[in-house]
Design a protein around this motif. Structure first.
Motif, PDB file in Angstrom:
ATOM      1  N   ARG A  13       0.243  27.367  38.997  1.00  0.00           N
ATOM      2  CA  ARG A  13      -1.214  27.549  38.931  1.00  0.00           C
ATOM      3  C   ARG A  13      -1.654  28.915  39.458  1.00  0.00           C
ATOM      4  N   LEU A  14      -0.719  29.718  39.913  1.00  0.00           N
ATOM      5  CA  LEU A  14      -1.048  31.037  40.467  1.00  0.00           C
ATOM      6  C   LEU A  14      -0.815  32.102  39.404  1.00  0.00           C
ATOM      7  N   PRO A  15      -1.857  32.802  38.973  1.00  0.00           N
ATOM      8  CA  PRO A  15      -1.699  33.812  37.928  1.00  0.00           C
ATOM      9  C   PRO A  15      -0.635  34.856  38.299  1.00  0.00           C
ATOM     10  N   GLY A  16       0.249  35.104  37.363  1.00  0.00           N
ATOM     11  CA  GLY A  16       1.260  36.135  37.552  1.00  0.00           C
ATOM     12  C   GLY A  16       2.463  35.720  38.372  1.00  0.00           C
ATOM     13  N   ALA A  17       2.483  34.508  38.909  1.00  0.00           N
ATOM     14  CA  ALA A  17       3.630  34.059  39.713  1.00  0.00           C
ATOM     15  C   ALA A  17       4.834  33.856  38.806  1.00  0.00           C
ATOM     16  N   VAL A  18       5.968  34.416  39.219  1.00  0.00           N
ATOM     17  CA  VAL A  18       7.192  34.367  38.423  1.00  0.00           C
ATOM     18  C   VAL A  18       8.321  33.836  39.297  1.00  0.00           C
ATOM     19  N   LEU A  36      -0.145  27.248  52.362  1.00  0.00           N
ATOM     20  CA  LEU A  36       0.700  28.386  52.750  1.00  0.00           C
ATOM     21  C   LEU A  36       1.086  29.234  51.544  1.00  0.00           C
ATOM     22  N   ILE A  37       1.438  28.573  50.447  1.00  0.00           N
ATOM     23  CA  ILE A  37       1.875  29.299  49.252  1.00  0.00           C
ATOM     24  C   ILE A  37       0.730  30.113  48.646  1.00  0.00           C
ATOM     25  N   VAL A  38      -0.442  29.504  48.536  1.00  0.00           N
ATOM     26  CA  VAL A  38      -1.587  30.231  47.957  1.00  0.00           C
ATOM     27  C   VAL A  38      -1.924  31.438  48.829  1.00  0.00           C
ATOM     28  N   GLU A  39      -1.908  31.262  50.147  1.00  0.00           N
ATOM     29  CA  GLU A  39      -2.188  32.389  51.045  1.00  0.00           C
ATOM     30  C   GLU A  39      -1.125  33.476  50.902  1.00  0.00           C
ATOM     31  N   ALA A  40       0.143  33.078  50.772  1.00  0.00           N
ATOM     32  CA  ALA A  40       1.236  34.048  50.582  1.00  0.00           C
ATOM     33  C   ALA A  40       1.038  34.831  49.290  1.00  0.00           C
ATOM     34  N   TRP A  41       0.704  34.114  48.225  1.00  0.00           N
ATOM     35  CA  TRP A  41       0.462  34.770  46.945  1.00  0.00           C
ATOM     36  C   TRP A  41      -0.698  35.758  47.065  1.00  0.00           C
ATOM     37  N   ARG A  42      -1.776  35.346  47.752  1.00  0.00           N
ATOM     38  CA  ARG A  42      -2.933  36.238  47.959  1.00  0.00           C
ATOM     39  C   ARG A  42      -2.526  37.521  48.687  1.00  0.00           C
ATOM     40  N   LYS A  99       0.126  39.199  48.336  1.00  0.00           N
ATOM     41  CA  LYS A  99       0.877  40.106  47.466  1.00  0.00           C
ATOM     42  C   LYS A  99       0.204  40.400  46.126  1.00  0.00           C
ATOM     43  N   ALA A 100      -0.580  39.456  45.620  1.00  0.00           N
ATOM     44  CA  ALA A 100      -1.147  39.596  44.274  1.00  0.00           C
ATOM     45  C   ALA A 100      -2.183  40.718  44.209  1.00  0.00           C
ATOM     46  N   PRO A 101      -2.264  41.401  43.065  1.00  0.00           N
ATOM     47  CA  PRO A 101      -3.308  42.420  42.892  1.00  0.00           C
ATOM     48  C   PRO A 101      -4.690  41.760  42.834  1.00  0.00           C
ATOM     49  N   PRO A 102      -5.720  42.501  43.218  1.00  0.00           N
ATOM     50  CA  PRO A 102      -7.085  41.945  43.269  1.00  0.00           C
ATOM     51  C   PRO A 102      -7.541  41.278  41.976  1.00  0.00           C
ATOM     52  N   ALA A 103      -7.163  41.804  40.825  1.00  0.00           N
ATOM     53  CA  ALA A 103      -7.604  41.214  39.550  1.00  0.00           C
ATOM     54  C   ALA A 103      -7.057  39.793  39.391  1.00  0.00           C
ATOM     55  N   LEU A 104      -5.812  39.561  39.812  1.00  0.00           N
ATOM     56  CA  LEU A 104      -5.242  38.218  39.715  1.00  0.00           C
ATOM     57  C   LEU A 104      -5.883  37.268  40.730  1.00  0.00           C
ATOM     58  N   VAL A 105      -6.175  37.779  41.912  1.00  0.00           N
ATOM     59  CA  VAL A 105      -6.846  36.959  42.925  1.00  0.00           C
ATOM     60  C   VAL A 105      -8.215  36.535  42.404  1.00  0.00           C
ATOM     61  N   LYS A 106      -8.943  37.471  41.807  1.00  0.00           N
ATOM     62  CA  LYS A 106     -10.261  37.160  41.249  1.00  0.00           C
ATOM     63  C   LYS A 106     -10.140  36.122  40.133  1.00  0.00           C
ATOM     64  N   GLN A 107      -9.134  36.279  39.284  1.00  0.00           N
ATOM     65  CA  GLN A 107      -8.894  35.322  38.198  1.00  0.00           C
ATOM     66  C   GLN A 107      -8.640  33.926  38.766  1.00  0.00           C
ATOM     67  N   TYR A 108      -7.838  33.833  39.803  1.00  0.00           N
ATOM     68  CA  TYR A 108      -7.539  32.551  40.443  1.00  0.00           C
ATOM     69  C   TYR A 108      -8.802  31.945  41.062  1.00  0.00           C
ATOM     70  N   ASP A 109      -9.530  32.780  41.801  1.00  0.00           N
ATOM     71  CA  ASP A 109     -10.740  32.293  42.466  1.00  0.00           C
ATOM     72  C   ASP A 109     -11.767  31.774  41.456  1.00  0.00           C
ATOM     73  N   THR A 110     -11.891  32.452  40.342  1.00  0.00           N
ATOM     74  CA  THR A 110     -12.824  32.041  39.289  1.00  0.00           C
ATOM     75  C   THR A 110     -12.385  30.704  38.684  1.00  0.00           C
ATOM     76  N   SER A 111     -11.082  30.522  38.504  1.00  0.00           N
ATOM     77  CA  SER A 111     -10.580  29.298  37.870  1.00  0.00           C
ATOM     78  C   SER A 111     -10.635  28.090  38.796  1.00  0.00           C
ATOM     79  N   THR A 112     -10.715  28.298  40.102  1.00  0.00           N
ATOM     80  CA  THR A 112     -10.712  27.174  41.045  1.00  0.00           C
ATOM     81  C   THR A 112     -12.103  26.805  41.544  1.00  0.00           C
ATOM     82  N   GLN A 113     -13.108  27.490  41.057  1.00  0.00           N
ATOM     83  CA  GLN A 113     -14.476  27.180  41.511  1.00  0.00           C
ATOM     84  C   GLN A 113     -15.070  26.049  40.727  1.00  0.00           C
TER      85      GLN A 113
END
Length: 128
Positions: A13-18, A106-112, A114-128
């Motif tokens: 569910r985390l954009p860009g996570a590989v 913990l995982i979402v915070e870890a991803w935040r 490292k992730a670039p701001p555009a992906l964080v924004k994409q995630y935040d928008t999708s979880t609202q």
């Protein structure tokens, strides 16, 4: 108890996570380079031999050393202290001692971290 499949479900569910190829872990691409935010712990069993991957423990990035100290002190049964990680912002989590919901935070915070701001924004928008 949490499994690698639970971790995969969370990371899916985390954009860009590989997911890693060589050993279990996840990263996110930042400016053309993959930055790991969680991976299996390599444990030092014998001081004179190479570390051995312990699939039941994950190293997970945290926002800083103060957060690391607070998390480690919160429950010694869930978290391992390894001198190899001294000064590095990551906690070592026993999968058999943590529930998936707690691990997800913990995982979402870890991803935040490292992730670039555009992906964080994409995630935040999708979880609202």
């Amino acid at each position: 108890m949490t499994t690698h499949d639970d971790v995969r479900r969370i990371c899916s569910r985390l954009p860009g996570a590989v997911e890693g190829v060589d050993r279990f872990g996840f990263s996110v691409e930042v400016k053309g380079k993959f930055k790991g935010f969680l991976w299996t712990w390599a444990e030092r069993i014998d001081p004179k031999k190479a570390r051995v991957v312990n699939d039941s423990v994950l190293a997970i990035i945290v926002p800083g050393l103060a957060a690391k100290d607070a998390i480690n002190q919160s429950d010694p049964d869930k978290y391992i202290i390894d001198p190899h990680y001294n000064g590095f912002p990551a906690v070592l989590v026993r999968l058999d001692a943590v529930d998936p919901e707690e691990l997800e935070d913990l995982i979402v915070e870890a991803w935040r971290c490292k992730a670039p701001p555009a992906l964080v924004k994409q995630y935040d928008t999708s979880t609202q």
